[in-house]
Design a protein around this motif. Structure first.
Motif, PDB file in Angstrom:
ATOM      1  N   UNK A   9      15.375  13.423   0.343  1.00 56.49           N
ATOM      2  CA  UNK A   9      14.638  13.287  -1.071  1.00 56.49           C
ATOM      3  C   UNK A   9      14.527  14.556  -1.834  1.00 56.49           C
ATOM      4  N   UNK A  10      14.422  14.335  -3.073  1.00 59.09           N
ATOM      5  CA  UNK A  10      14.168  15.405  -4.151  1.00 59.09           C
ATOM      6  C   UNK A  10      12.984  15.188  -4.650  1.00 59.09           C
ATOM      7  N   UNK A  11      12.294  16.250  -5.263  1.00 60.22           N
ATOM      8  CA  UNK A  11      10.951  16.114  -5.596  1.00 60.22           C
ATOM      9  C   UNK A  11      11.231  15.819  -7.166  1.00 60.22           C
ATOM     10  N   UNK A  12      12.127  15.455  -7.971  1.00 57.46           N
ATOM     11  CA  UNK A  12      12.206  15.137  -9.203  1.00 57.46           C
ATOM     12  C   UNK A  12      13.094  13.761  -9.089  1.00 57.46           C
ATOM     13  N   UNK A  13      12.324  12.913  -8.447  1.00 59.45           N
ATOM     14  CA  UNK A  13      12.989  11.538  -8.197  1.00 59.45           C
ATOM     15  C   UNK A  13      12.621  10.540  -9.227  1.00 59.45           C
ATOM     16  N   UNK A  14      12.713   9.031  -8.809  1.00 59.70           N
ATOM     17  CA  UNK A  14      12.340   7.998  -9.400  1.00 59.70           C
ATOM     18  C   UNK A  14      11.158   7.489  -9.067  1.00 59.70           C
ATOM     19  N   UNK A  15      10.326   6.674  -9.982  1.00 57.19           N
ATOM     20  CA  UNK A  15       8.921   6.262  -9.437  1.00 57.19           C
ATOM     21  C   UNK A  15       8.964   5.688  -8.175  1.00 57.19           C
ATOM     22  N   UNK A  16       8.175   6.160  -7.335  1.00 59.37           N
ATOM     23  CA  UNK A  16       8.148   5.460  -5.572  1.00 59.37           C
ATOM     24  C   UNK A  16       6.758   5.158  -5.427  1.00 59.37           C
ATOM     25  N   UNK A  17       6.713   4.134  -4.585  1.00 57.71           N
ATOM     26  CA  UNK A  17       5.649   3.586  -4.339  1.00 57.71           C
ATOM     27  C   UNK A  17       5.603   3.171  -2.817  1.00 57.71           C
ATOM     28  N   UNK A  18       4.420   2.337  -2.660  1.00 59.34           N
ATOM     29  CA  UNK A  18       4.305   1.852  -1.288  1.00 59.34           C
ATOM     30  C   UNK A  18       3.678   0.367  -1.497  1.00 59.34           C
ATOM     31  N   UNK A  19       3.884  -0.813  -0.698  1.00 62.76           N
ATOM     32  CA  UNK A  19       3.525  -1.937  -0.471  1.00 62.76           C
ATOM     33  C   UNK A  19       1.998  -2.211  -0.088  1.00 62.76           C
ATOM     34  N   UNK A  20       1.125  -2.414  -0.879  1.00 64.98           N
ATOM     35  CA  UNK A  20      -0.261  -2.496  -0.610  1.00 64.98           C
ATOM     36  C   UNK A  20      -0.680  -3.996  -0.435  1.00 64.98           C
ATOM     37  N   UNK A  21       0.016  -5.108  -0.614  1.00 66.94           N
ATOM     38  CA  UNK A  21      -0.295  -6.455  -0.272  1.00 66.94           C
ATOM     39  C   UNK A  21       0.993  -7.401  -0.660  1.00 66.94           C
ATOM     40  N   UNK A  22       0.744  -8.560  -0.280  1.00 64.91           N
ATOM     41  CA  UNK A  22       1.630  -9.727  -0.462  1.00 64.91           C
ATOM     42  C   UNK A  22       1.169 -10.875  -1.418  1.00 64.91           C
ATOM     43  N   UNK A  23       1.645 -11.027  -2.390  1.00 67.63           N
ATOM     44  CA  UNK A  23       1.017 -11.949  -3.429  1.00 67.63           C
ATOM     45  C   UNK A  23       1.635 -13.162  -3.045  1.00 67.63           C
ATOM     46  N   UNK A  24       2.951 -13.385  -2.957  1.00 66.49           N
ATOM     47  CA  UNK A  24       3.586 -14.407  -2.379  1.00 66.49           C
ATOM     48  C   UNK A  24       5.033 -14.333  -1.474  1.00 66.49           C
ATOM     49  N   UNK A  25       4.838 -15.007  -0.493  1.00 67.97           N
ATOM     50  CA  UNK A  25       5.855 -14.966   0.335  1.00 67.97           C
ATOM     51  C   UNK A  25       7.107 -15.876  -0.161  1.00 67.97           C
TER      52      UNK A  25
END
Length: 862
Positions: free
Chosen positions: A267-283
């Motif tokens: 990965x490189x520093x100047x990337x695109x918006x990156x995140x993490x999943x914190x919850x499931x709203x609808x399976x």
């Protein structure tokens, strides 16, 4: 019998309001049992000899499942301090008790099956215990969803994933902007990567990249999730590694850190918006098709299931039928995914048949792509016209008789659902009159009936290799609504031609008949229309479609080639486009709020990155400021000595495009069709195979006074909801068709050994190149890394993009030679394998086969 209950309620103004609720209780409903001696029943559904082979309940008995059916048919008062849920549970027990007392036949009992803890303490048996003790059908136990106790048994104590936040925190976080809500889309090529599509205002959407098992956090493809953006210094670029979870089952205490390093370290520093999943709203779970990976532990009942769709994680299930399910395609449902389990837990649903068999694989691709393919119900068929059907004088009152015109259809070979035809004739003033004739399917499918609802749900006809899944019953699709020559109709078709037959007529200077002259006039005008469209900025893109020659006896593909386009293909296309544009304008003028239209959004600039890099690698400049700028630059894009370059560039440009979609005019303001350079567009010319066209026909019929309207047609919200379904069905049908082509391509190469073919590099990855074989319209991946041994030296440049393998550098559009063969070592994920033969790289390239097998001559083209 009337029963009433009175209570008081305080109003907002501080007053007291008296409320009376009445329940009408029926006492004339019979129990339905043959054993009953009290009810005067007209019919019975429960046998007196209630014999179910069970070790747990060896006596004759009836079973009452703990379901809402019982709940909603049983009325009891809610007691003081009793919760609604407790009242519901008691209502079910009351129903069981009533049946037990009502049925006085000796030895007959009623058994309540439940998994509710409170009910289990007061009921006779749990559903798990009951099913496990059925002697006649022991396999039913595999189909039980896992209970909480079962789930606790098969997960490890080590926490592998972060806890999902409760919905209340998710909702407040979304409201405050801390979290974003979006749809989770897993990567096909890298199981450690996904994208969350966050819908913004209007049509704008944001893409958030997710990398690594921890950040993916048990989300499954198509789930609606809550995502938290990482700090900007942790934003990364999508991985260029092709990485698939195709190894042996991993233990739950293995968290995949080593695998993630292979991805995230790049990965490189100047990337695109990156995140993490914190919850499931609808399976968005559904039963998944796939195959069982049998455990290596002897006598084990716990196994891993590998879905056919690589975007779905493997699922851990418990089954006692592993030995009989080996080699079978099966369906499995997910029950849950604990935070201390590497894989979700699920249960066996049903078997689909032996893997590799055409019938089984066809069933899999239809189920996986949610294609409605069941036979039409009797209720649907009841709305078809009675045969024999013919045109009546009443039919002609509002219709124009066109049987005197020289009308003909031009379609692919073997086409039986012909819904469009053309005519051209010279008028007395020297002008040419052109007619676009479309079957009036809406005459037979009336709004709101079962036939109409079924067609609306299916949305489109799905074309597989050698098979068609019709949107409407065959009586309409291949008979009454199909414009066949020499069959009585208001249009009166004079000829049904293939593209090749029409082309031969046009080119044969000896032919002077009316049909041929009509075709020549159409072809002449079509060229003018196309030139004007291109001058206005319409795009001419390219994609490689293949045609299979099918053996008439075995129905196996015996030859494979790319489809050849003729002038007549373009001729038909031009007049269909013109008709669609004309009708779109007409229905919008008449119904500005509820016209069903089709638009093609302009791609965001970032979509063109790969096209611009590819062109630049050959010192060619491409402009993407507008569709016309792109079209003009594609027209002049050439490389000396490389005649196929322009086609490759157009194929790549096609990959940059957005998906065209249906929409309701009253719910959107952007109508533009980017690819056609048209301010307005719709679908009108294929009502046999597209439901959108039926709606457009109805709108046009009302606009010209040929039919009456109805409420749903004028409701923009219902039209918009319909468009959403049509867009979904259209997308799924495209995916199903591609899957069918892929399967038949595998069948084609199965008996051909190893072929050596010329191809071109279409994409460059960190560890592989994607190669296009023009001869077969086939794409495949040539991998350069190896899990079994030390691989060659690889240097990847994202900017090029280039991949240096030892001393050889690969660019997009480089010419290569590869071997092509079928790898069927994994029966579920059989794939076309490609290996490099030229350029020759010592230790990397393989030797070309000495003799290439000859394909059989085709018998039948289907």
């Amino acid at each position: 019998m009337l029963k009433s209950k009175t209570f008081v309620k305080k109003t907002r103004a501080g007053g007291v309001m008296k409320i009376v609720r009445e329940h009408y209780l029926r006492d004339d409903i019979w129990c339905g049992s043959e054993a009953c001696r009290e009810c005067k029943q007209e019919s019975t559904v429960l046998q007196a000899e209630a014999c179910i082979e069970s070790n747990l309940c060896p006596y004759p008995h009836y079973v009452v499942p703990d379901t809402n059916v019982v709940l909603h048919q049983t009325y009891i008062e809610r007691e003081q301090g009793e919760s609604a849920n407790d009242r519901n549970d008691r209502a079910i027990r009351v129903a069981v008790k009533w049946y037990s007392q009502h049925l006085k036949a000796d030895g007959l009992k009623v058994v309540l099956l439940t998994d509710d803890q409170g009910n289990k303490e007061k009921a006779e048996e749990s559903i798990d215990e009951y099913v496990k003790n059925l002697t006649a059908n022991p396999e039913l136990v595999d189909r039980l969803a896992l209970s909480k106790d079962d789930k606790a048994e098969i997960i490890s104590s080590k926490v592998l994933f972060p806890e999902h936040l409760p919905l209340s925190k998710i909702q407040s976080g979304i409201k405050s902007g801390t979290f974003l809500q979006g749809t989770f889309k897993a990567s096909r090529d890298n199981y450690l990567e996904a994208t969350v599509f966050v819908q913004g205002e209007g049509e704008e959407s944001t893409e958030v990249l997710i990398q690594g098992l921890q950040n993916l956090n048990r989300a499954v493809h198509q789930d609606v999730v809550a995502v938290q953006l990482l700090p900007r210094n942790q934003w990364v670029l999508p991985s260029s590694v092709v990485l698939q979870d195709d190894g042996a089952a991993k233990d739950d205490d293995v968290d995949g850190d080593e695998e993630e390093k292979a991805v995230i370290s790049a990965a490189e520093a100047a990337g695109k918006p990156t995140g993490k999943i914190v919850g499931i709203i609808k399976r968005n779970w559904r039963p998944f098709c796939g195959m069982l990976n049998v455990s290596q532990i002897k006598e084990s009942t716990r196994h891993l299931f590998t879905p056919a769709d690589r975007r779905i994680p493997r699922i851990r299930i418990e089954t006692r039928q592993a030995s009989t399910l080996v080699g079978q395609r099966i369906m499995v449902a997910i029950d849950g995914w604990p935070k201390n389990s590497r894989y979700p837990n699920g249960h066996f649903v049903r078997s689909l048949g032996s893997a590799g068999e055409k019938g089984t694989e066809e069933a899999v691709l239809l189920l996986e792509h949610d294609v409605p393919h069941q036979a039409f119900s009797q209720n649907v068929l009841s709305f078809l016209p009675k045969m024999p059907w013919g045109i009546t004088p009443e039919d002609m009152i509002k219709r124009q008789d066109l049987r005197h015109l020289t009308v003909c259809s031009v379609d692919p070979p073997g086409c039986t659902d012909i819904d469009d035809a053309l005519h051209c004739r010279e008028l007395e003033n020297g002008n040419l009159e052109v007619g676009v004739h479309i079957a009036d399917v809406s005459h037979f499918i009336r709004p709101g009936n079962a036939l109409d609802k079924e067609a609306a749900n299916r949305g489109t006809t799905v074309y597989l290799c050698g098979k068609r899944i019709d949107m409407v019953p065959e009586l309409l699709s291949s008979n009454l609504c199909s414009l066949r020559s020499n069959v009585e109709s208001v249009i009166g078709l004079k000829a049904s031609l293939t593209y090749a037959e029409a082309q031969m007529r046009i080119d044969d200077t000896n032919k002077k008949d009316d049909i041929t002259e009509s075709l020549r006039g159409l072809n002449k005008l079509a060229k003018i229309l196309k030139r004007k469209r291109i001058e206005n900025g319409a795009l001419t893109l390219s994609s490689l479609e293949v045609r299979f020659h099918i053996d008439s006896e075995t129905h196996d593909p015996i030859d494979l080639q790319t489809k050849e386009l003729m002038e007549t293909n373009s001729m038909v296309e031009e007049f269909m486009l013109l008709a669609n544009i004309s009708v779109a304008q007409k229905i919008y003028d008449e119904f500005p709020d509820c016209a069903l239209l089709r638009k093609h959004p302009a791609p965001p600039p970032s979509n063109y990155d790969i096209l611009l890099k590819a062109a630049k690698s050959k010192n060619v400049e491409i402009h993407t400021d507008s569709a016309k700028a792109l079209a003009d630059s594609l027209d002049v894009a050439k490389v000396d000595g490389f005649s196929y370059f322009n086609t490759l560039l157009r194929i790549l440009a096609t990959r940059c495009m957005m998906q065209a979609v249906y929409f309701c005019s009253g719910m959107d303001s952007d109508f533009h069709h980017y690819g056609l350079a048209s301010p307005i567009y719709t679908h009108f010319t294929s009502p046999i195979r597209r439901y959108a066209d039926i709606i457009v026909h109805r709108l046009l019929a009302v606009a010209i006074g040929a039919d009456i309207t109805y409420p749903d047609l004028m409701d923009k919200h219902k039209q918009s909801a319909l468009c959403n379904n049509l867009n979904y069905r259209h997308k799924m049908s495209q995916y199903a068709q591609r899957a069918s082509v892929a399967f038949h391509t595998q069948l084609f190469f199965k008996s051909r050994g190893i072929l050596n073919e010329e191809g071109f590099v279409l994409f460059v990855r960190k560890n592989a190149i994607i190669v296009l074989i023009p001869k077969f319209g086939l794409e495949g991946t040539v991998f350069f890394d190896s899990k079994d041994k030390a691989g060659p030296s690889l240097v990847f440049d994202e900017e090029g993009p280039t991949l240096k393998v030892e001393q050889t550098t690969f660019h997009i559009f480089d010419k290569v030679k590869v071997t092509i063969s079928l790898d069927d070592s994994n029966i579920q994920h059989q794939k076309i394998r490609m290996a490099l033969t030229e350029p020759v790289i010592p230790g990397v390239s393989v030797a070309a086969p000495d003799v290439e097998p000859q394909a059989k001559k085709p018998k039948v083209d289907r």
